[in-house]
Every structure is written in C-alpha cells, then in structure tokens.
Design a protein around this motif. Structure first.
Motif, PDB file in Angstrom:
ATOM      1  N   CYS A  88      57.926  42.221  32.296  1.00 47.60           N
ATOM      2  CA  CYS A  88      57.485  41.793  33.628  1.00 47.60           C
ATOM      3  C   CYS A  88      55.988  41.929  33.833  1.00 47.60           C
ATOM      4  O   CYS A  88      55.509  41.857  34.970  1.00 47.60           O
ATOM      5  CB  CYS A  88      58.219  42.595  34.699  1.00 47.60           C
ATOM      6  SG  CYS A  88      59.989  42.329  34.713  1.00 47.60           S
ATOM      7  N   SER A  89      55.226  42.134  32.792  1.00 42.46           N
ATOM      8  CA  SER A  89      53.775  42.266  32.922  1.00 42.46           C
ATOM      9  C   SER A  89      53.075  41.427  31.857  1.00 42.46           C
ATOM     10  O   SER A  89      53.641  41.119  30.825  1.00 42.46           O
ATOM     11  CB  SER A  89      53.363  43.735  32.782  1.00 42.46           C
ATOM     12  OG  SER A  89      53.752  44.233  31.529  1.00 42.46           O
ATOM     13  N   ILE A  90      51.840  41.062  32.172  1.00 43.04           N
ATOM     14  CA  ILE A  90      51.013  40.317  31.224  1.00 43.04           C
ATOM     15  C   ILE A  90      49.691  41.044  31.057  1.00 43.04           C
ATOM     16  O   ILE A  90      49.301  41.849  31.904  1.00 43.04           O
ATOM     17  CB  ILE A  90      50.767  38.861  31.678  1.00 43.04           C
ATOM     18  CG1 ILE A  90      50.036  38.830  33.012  1.00 43.04           C
ATOM     19  CG2 ILE A  90      52.055  38.093  31.782  1.00 43.04           C
ATOM     20  CD1 ILE A  90      49.469  37.477  33.361  1.00 43.04           C
ATOM     21  N   ILE A  91      48.993  40.749  29.984  1.00 39.18           N
ATOM     22  CA  ILE A  91      47.673  41.327  29.740  1.00 39.18           C
ATOM     23  C   ILE A  91      46.658  40.208  29.867  1.00 39.18           C
ATOM     24  O   ILE A  91      46.742  39.184  29.190  1.00 39.18           O
ATOM     25  CB  ILE A  91      47.590  41.991  28.356  1.00 39.18           C
ATOM     26  CG1 ILE A  91      48.632  43.109  28.254  1.00 39.18           C
ATOM     27  CG2 ILE A  91      46.189  42.545  28.112  1.00 39.18           C
ATOM     28  CD1 ILE A  91      48.703  43.767  26.900  1.00 39.18           C
ATOM     29  N   ASP A  92      45.690  40.408  30.763  1.00 38.82           N
ATOM     30  CA  ASP A  92      44.643  39.420  31.012  1.00 38.82           C
ATOM     31  C   ASP A  92      43.440  39.777  30.142  1.00 38.82           C
ATOM     32  O   ASP A  92      42.809  40.820  30.316  1.00 38.82           O
ATOM     33  CB  ASP A  92      44.261  39.422  32.493  1.00 38.82           C
ATOM     34  CG  ASP A  92      43.247  38.354  32.833  1.00 38.82           C
ATOM     35  OD1 ASP A  92      43.058  37.417  32.032  1.00 38.82           O
ATOM     36  OD2 ASP A  92      42.629  38.447  33.917  1.00 38.82           O
ATOM     37  N   TYR A  93      43.113  38.883  29.191  1.00 35.09           N
ATOM     38  CA  TYR A  93      42.005  39.115  28.268  1.00 35.09           C
ATOM     39  C   TYR A  93      40.742  38.369  28.676  1.00 35.09           C
ATOM     40  O   TYR A  93      39.768  38.350  27.934  1.00 35.09           O
ATOM     41  CB  TYR A  93      42.401  38.654  26.850  1.00 35.09           C
ATOM     42  CG  TYR A  93      43.558  39.423  26.265  1.00 35.09           C
ATOM     43  CD1 TYR A  93      43.388  40.719  25.807  1.00 35.09           C
ATOM     44  CD2 TYR A  93      44.813  38.844  26.152  1.00 35.09           C
ATOM     45  CE1 TYR A  93      44.450  41.426  25.259  1.00 35.09           C
ATOM     46  CE2 TYR A  93      45.884  39.532  25.601  1.00 35.09           C
ATOM     47  CZ  TYR A  93      45.688  40.826  25.152  1.00 35.09           C
ATOM     48  OH  TYR A  93      46.738  41.515  24.613  1.00 35.09           O
ATOM     49  N   SER A  94      40.729  37.751  29.854  1.00 37.00           N
ATOM     50  CA  SER A  94      39.598  36.887  30.232  1.00 37.00           C
ATOM     51  C   SER A  94      38.356  37.668  30.652  1.00 37.00           C
ATOM     52  O   SER A  94      37.252  37.156  30.538  1.00 37.00           O
ATOM     53  CB  SER A  94      40.013  35.943  31.366  1.00 37.00           C
ATOM     54  OG  SER A  94      40.362  36.682  32.526  1.00 37.00           O
ATOM     55  N   GLY A  95      38.485  38.877  31.158  1.00 37.63           N
ATOM     56  CA  GLY A  95      37.339  39.660  31.609  1.00 37.63           C
ATOM     57  C   GLY A  95      36.739  40.500  30.500  1.00 37.63           C
ATOM     58  O   GLY A  95      37.154  40.434  29.332  1.00 37.63           O
ATOM     59  N   PRO A  96      35.766  41.322  30.847  1.00 39.08           N
ATOM     60  CA  PRO A  96      35.159  42.197  29.836  1.00 39.08           C
ATOM     61  C   PRO A  96      36.117  43.282  29.350  1.00 39.08           C
ATOM     62  O   PRO A  96      35.975  43.786  28.240  1.00 39.08           O
ATOM     63  CB  PRO A  96      33.961  42.805  30.554  1.00 39.08           C
ATOM     64  CG  PRO A  96      34.238  42.648  32.005  1.00 39.08           C
ATOM     65  CD  PRO A  96      35.128  41.461  32.147  1.00 39.08           C
ATOM     66  N   TYR A  97      37.093  43.652  30.194  1.00 38.03           N
ATOM     67  CA  TYR A  97      38.091  44.652  29.823  1.00 38.03           C
ATOM     68  C   TYR A  97      39.483  44.026  29.946  1.00 38.03           C
ATOM     69  O   TYR A  97      39.723  43.162  30.783  1.00 38.03           O
ATOM     70  CB  TYR A  97      38.007  45.882  30.739  1.00 38.03           C
ATOM     71  CG  TYR A  97      36.669  46.563  30.678  1.00 38.03           C
ATOM     72  CD1 TYR A  97      36.301  47.340  29.576  1.00 38.03           C
ATOM     73  CD2 TYR A  97      35.751  46.434  31.717  1.00 38.03           C
ATOM     74  CE1 TYR A  97      35.071  47.963  29.523  1.00 38.03           C
ATOM     75  CE2 TYR A  97      34.513  47.062  31.675  1.00 38.03           C
ATOM     76  CZ  TYR A  97      34.178  47.816  30.564  1.00 38.03           C
ATOM     77  OH  TYR A  97      32.965  48.435  30.500  1.00 38.03           O
ATOM     78  N   ASP A  98      40.393  44.491  29.116  1.00 40.37           N
ATOM     79  CA  ASP A  98      41.769  44.017  29.191  1.00 40.37           C
ATOM     80  C   ASP A  98      42.439  44.590  30.433  1.00 40.37           C
ATOM     81  O   ASP A  98      42.332  45.784  30.710  1.00 40.37           O
ATOM     82  CB  ASP A  98      42.557  44.447  27.955  1.00 40.37           C
ATOM     83  CG  ASP A  98      41.983  43.863  26.680  1.00 40.37           C
ATOM     84  OD1 ASP A  98      41.207  42.884  26.769  1.00 40.37           O
ATOM     85  OD2 ASP A  98      42.327  44.371  25.600  1.00 40.37           O
ATOM     86  N   GLU A  99      43.094  43.749  31.187  1.00 35.15           N
ATOM     87  CA  GLU A  99      43.777  44.174  32.411  1.00 35.15           C
ATOM     88  C   GLU A  99      45.260  43.888  32.311  1.00 35.15           C
ATOM     89  O   GLU A  99      45.654  42.794  31.910  1.00 35.15           O
ATOM     90  CB  GLU A  99      43.221  43.466  33.639  1.00 35.15           C
ATOM     91  CG  GLU A  99      41.835  43.878  34.041  1.00 35.15           C
ATOM     92  CD  GLU A  99      41.402  43.202  35.328  1.00 35.15           C
ATOM     93  OE1 GLU A  99      40.584  43.826  36.037  1.00 35.15           O
ATOM     94  OE2 GLU A  99      41.857  42.084  35.608  1.00 35.15           O
ATOM     95  N   VAL A 100      46.076  44.853  32.682  1.00 35.27           N
ATOM     96  CA  VAL A 100      47.520  44.674  32.751  1.00 35.27           C
ATOM     97  C   VAL A 100      47.861  44.261  34.173  1.00 35.27           C
ATOM     98  O   VAL A 100      47.453  44.925  35.140  1.00 35.27           O
ATOM     99  CB  VAL A 100      48.267  45.982  32.382  1.00 35.27           C
ATOM    100  CG1 VAL A 100      49.761  45.808  32.565  1.00 35.27           C
ATOM    101  CG2 VAL A 100      47.942  46.394  30.966  1.00 35.27           C
TER     102      VAL A 100
END
Length: 107
Positions: A88-100
């Motif tokens: 139910c979660s994704i990891i966003d790699y678009s920014g300078p840091y990885d965000e869950v």
C-alpha cells in the motif's frame, strides 16, 4: 427392412442422466468453499504477514488495508507518518531524497 444407422457418429453425443444431490452442490458448487467454512469453522484470517507470509515476529496493522504486516514489510509515510505495508505504499524517487508515500498521500 430395418432402419439404417446414423452416418455421422461424431455429430450425435450420448447424454447421461446424473442425479446431483445437496451434498454434491455443497462440496462442488459455486458456494462450496463458503459452505465448508460455515460447517467446519475454517478461519478466514491469515496469521502471517500479508506481504511475505512469515509467521515470526510481531505484526502491525496497515493504515490503508488493515492487514497485518511484519516490521520488515512495514514502511512509514513521509507525509502523514502512518504505518503502511509495502503493498500500500510507493517510493518517490523524483526529489533529492527518496520519499515513502502511502496510497492516500500519493494521489
């Protein structure tokens, strides 16, 4: 003079009458699994982790789907800080840091 036989044997299939009772319907019918659970008390709740299906360790409920997930399959959302399973979660790699991000915050 006797009747002649059918010249097309593959076009005519044999049909049989079979009695199907309530027992066969309960065991092999559309709702057979439901009837077996009602009769035998088969637990519908899995005891392991909803992601990796392991039984060891403690499990916490996912804030999105309410299924139990172990510590290695649980992630914390960067936006709302809720605990979610990795399904139910994704990891966003678009920014300078990885965000869950959980499903609610990702839309």
């Amino acid at each position: 003079m006797p009747k002649r036989t059918c010249p097309f044997p593959e076009a005519f299939s044999t049909q049989y009458k079979i009695h199907i009772g309530q027992r066969e319907i309960n065991n092999y019918g559309v709702f057979g699994n439901k009837y077996r659970q009602e009769i035998y008390g088969v637990p519908a709740v899995p005891t392991g982790c909803c992601v990796c299906h392991k039984n060891q360790g403690s499990r916490t409920p996912c804030s999105q789907c309410d299924r139990l997930a172990c510590a290695s399959c649980t992630r914390q959302c960067s936006s709302c800080c809720s605990l979610c399973c990795s399904v139910c979660s994704i990891i966003d790699y678009s920014g300078p840091y990885d965000e869950v991000l959980c499903c609610s915050c990702s839309t």
